[in-house]
Design a protein around this motif. Structure first.
Motif, mmCIF file in Angstrom:
data_model
loop_
_atom_site.group_PDB
_atom_site.id
_atom_site.type_symbol
_atom_site.label_atom_id
_atom_site.label_comp_id
_atom_site.label_asym_id
_atom_site.label_seq_id
_atom_site.Cartn_x
_atom_site.Cartn_y
_atom_site.Cartn_z
ATOM 1 N N SER A 37 0.487 -1.077 0.068
ATOM 2 C CA SER A 37 0.144 -0.157 -0.032
ATOM 3 C C SER A 37 0.979 1.309 -0.299
ATOM 4 C CB SER A 37 -0.807 0.008 1.594
ATOM 5 O OG SER A 37 -0.209 0.139 2.662
ATOM 6 N N GLY A 38 1.784 1.398 0.613
ATOM 7 C CA GLY A 38 3.264 2.103 0.242
ATOM 8 C C GLY A 38 2.360 3.320 1.738
ATOM 9 N N ALA A 39 1.510 2.713 2.427
ATOM 10 C CA ALA A 39 1.366 3.406 3.601
ATOM 11 C C ALA A 39 1.824 3.570 4.584
ATOM 12 C CB ALA A 39 -0.590 2.543 4.067
ATOM 13 N N GLU A 40 1.851 5.203 5.598
ATOM 14 C CA GLU A 40 2.367 5.557 6.360
ATOM 15 C C GLU A 40 1.952 4.846 7.588
ATOM 16 O OE1 GLU A 40 4.445 9.192 5.846
ATOM 17 O OE2 GLU A 40 4.507 8.852 3.931
ATOM 18 N N ALA A 41 2.906 5.026 9.020
ATOM 19 C CA ALA A 41 1.709 4.498 9.786
ATOM 20 C C ALA A 41 2.259 6.415 10.708
ATOM 21 C CB ALA A 41 3.004 4.265 11.016
ATOM 22 N N LEU A 42 0.917 6.603 11.669
ATOM 23 C CA LEU A 42 0.689 7.971 11.349
ATOM 24 C C LEU A 42 0.013 7.301 13.243
ATOM 25 C CD1 LEU A 42 -0.934 9.884 9.575
ATOM 26 C CD2 LEU A 42 1.574 9.547 10.135
ATOM 27 N N PRO A 43 0.880 7.945 13.935
ATOM 28 C CA PRO A 43 0.272 8.467 15.720
ATOM 29 C C PRO A 43 -0.874 9.110 15.568
ATOM 30 C CG PRO A 43 2.111 10.533 15.510
ATOM 31 C CD PRO A 43 1.983 9.385 14.632
ATOM 32 N N VAL A 44 -2.551 8.078 16.445
ATOM 33 C CA VAL A 44 -3.032 8.908 17.234
ATOM 34 C C VAL A 44 -3.662 9.344 18.600
ATOM 35 C CG1 VAL A 44 -5.213 8.185 16.356
ATOM 36 C CG2 VAL A 44 -4.090 7.934 14.849
ATOM 37 N N ASP A 45 -3.241 10.229 18.602
ATOM 38 C CA ASP A 45 -3.749 10.910 20.091
ATOM 39 C C ASP A 45 -5.884 10.678 20.226
ATOM 40 O OD1 ASP A 45 -3.666 11.390 23.030
ATOM 41 O OD2 ASP A 45 -2.087 12.479 22.693
ATOM 42 N N PHE A 46 -6.157 10.357 20.899
ATOM 43 C CA PHE A 46 -7.777 11.100 20.686
ATOM 44 C C PHE A 46 -8.020 12.363 21.935
ATOM 45 C CE2 PHE A 46 -12.492 10.788 21.749
ATOM 46 C CZ PHE A 46 -12.838 10.325 20.628
ATOM 47 N N ALA A 47 -6.950 12.244 22.475
ATOM 48 C CA ALA A 47 -7.186 13.598 23.498
ATOM 49 C C ALA A 47 -6.529 14.506 22.934
ATOM 50 C CB ALA A 47 -6.014 13.273 24.574
#
Length: 448
Positions: free
Chosen positions: A97-107
């Motif tokens: 996919s060539g997808a990047e990993a991104l952080p997710v912080d719901f706050a």
């Protein structure tokens, strides 16, 4: 914002009872309002903007919901990844996919005005039963068309409370079960795990489940009776056994709605809220969907269709995409089906595994499986065709049952169906191999 956002209710396009509630969206015991969800999604969108695609670790969490919504805001496709993916599968999906990993912080909160809408909303990967998983590219328009067609069929409105506990890396749990609620404005309760007790306690009007979930609900009489106040119980992702259908009817007072779809097509067939619901049937085409059955003398054949809900293609695989269509432009589902006189569709099974050619007859494995499941001693059943020197293929049944012999089951099937549809051999197992959506995995059955 894009001119036509997919999540119209979330963006203020529909006013529902739950739109301004602090628990408009609840996932595994954590709740948020639409405003909080948009803020968290905006923070994801700021990181995702300009990327080719990004991976979503699709746990049952508010973070997953915010990440997918953030992708829609940014016009960047999200690639949901099953939390239990093995290293090889994970590496393949990331590379493919060539997808990047991104952080997710719901706050974390941020405003994001919206990017020009990209064509792709999601890239969902197939199960990889015939090779490495393929990325199925789903457009924003296809998602919107499907959710609107389902709203029409199921009378789905902002006054509903949708309850389910399905994985968020499949069409059923993510597209229908999350994006559907955010498009139509219904309150969403994701139970974390789809246990009978959690479903009973949720107090919903609209419930989604797979056959494994409904089978467990039927075995818990108190939980099943607690769902009698629901407006609609929907089953999908695998055929619902007739005994479970009848058990739901008896204990909840209503017949379940069954529907049919694939990752590549989204949902294309369904029983309607205001129409007949028959065991073993998946209803009629949704608005905008046209179907045909590959011609055959016995009335069954491959289901082919045209629909505004069709995928854009397999990511980076133009040959595989082209091969999934007929020469005159119909999508080949690979599923074997029949159509009743009133247009009701019945899915017999997969062409590759569930169409058995024995002694000159074409036999659908699903019909034999339903006959086996009608026996009170049988809890699970899977039927395959095995090579046979005289018949071409013989019918072999794998069953989970107590207190019954293979000969008794063979005679039982012959008493319900044509004699040529009876299993020639019956194998008893402790359980059938299944995937996360409850579908039996016939390729993992022991050799016949």
């Amino acid at each position: 914002m894009p001119d036509a956002p997919v999540l119209t209710a979330l963006h203020g396009g529909a006013a529902g009872d739950g739109a301004d509630r602090p628990d408009a969206v609840t996932v595994d015991g954590r709740s948020c309002s639409y405003e909080e969800l948009l803020g968290a999604a905006g923070a994801v969108a700021r990181r995702a903007a300009g990327t080719k695609a990004f991976v979503v670790e699709a746990t049952a969490s508010l973070e997953t919901v915010a990440a997918v919504v953030g992708g829609l805001l940014a016009g960047v496709p999200a690639v949901p990844l099953a939390p239990d993916s093995g290293p090889a599968e994970r590496e393949h999906i990331l590379r493919d996919s060539g997808a990047e990993a991104l952080p997710v912080d719901f706050a974390e909160r941020a405003d994001f005005p919206g990017a020009p809408a990209g064509d792709a909303a999601l890239v969902l990967y197939t199960s990889g039963t015939t090779g490495p998983p393929k990325g199925v590219v789903l457009s924003r328009a296809a998602v919107a068309a499907d959710l609107d067609a389902l709203a029409d069929a199921w009378q789905w409105t902002a006054q509903d409370t949708l309850v389910h506990g399905l994985p968020l890396f499949h069409v059923h749990g993510l597209v229908l079960g999350v994006l559907g609620a955010l498009r139509h404005g219904s309150r969403l309760v994701h139970t974390g795990r789809p246990t009978p007790g959690a479903y009973a306690a949720a107090g919903g009007s609209l419930y989604f489940g797979v056959p494994t979930v409904w089978h467990r609900v039927v075995r818990d009489e108190a939980a099943a009776r607690a769902l009698s106040g629901a407006r609609l119980l929907v089953s999908g992702s695998a055929p619902l056994p007739a005994p479970v259908f009848h058990g739901m009817q008896e204990l909840t007072g209503q017949q379940p709605v069954e529907r049919y779809g694939m990752t590549e097509t989204l949902i294309t067939l369904s029983a309607r809220a205001d129409g007949p619901r028959l065991p073993g049937a998946v209803g009629t085409p949704l608005p905008g969907v046209t179907t045909r059955i590959e011609q055959s003398a016995d009335g069954i054949g491959e289901l082919q269709l045209r629909s505004p809900t069709l995928f854009e293609g397999y990511l980076g695989r133009p040959d595989a995409t082209a091969a999934s269509y007929t020469a005159d432009g119909w999508f080949r589902t690979g599923d074997i089906a029949s159509v009743d006189a009133d247009g009701t569709h019945r899915i017999v099974g997969r062409a590759s595994t569930d169409l058995i050619k024995s002694g000159g007859y074409r036999i659908g494995a699903g019909e034999v499986e339903n006959a086996l499941l009608a026996h009170p001693a049988v809890r699970e059943a899977a039927v395959v065709g095995a090579a046979h020197a005289d018949l071409g293929q013989e019918i072999v049944a794998y069953v989970v049952a107590d207190g019954v012999t293979g000969e008794e089951l063979t005679d039982f099937v012959a008493s319900l169906l044509s004699v040529h549809k009876r299993p020639r051999r019956v194998r008893f197992l402790a359980e059938l191999p299944r995937n996360a959506m409850g579908k039996p995995q016939k390729r993992l059955l022991p050799p016949a």
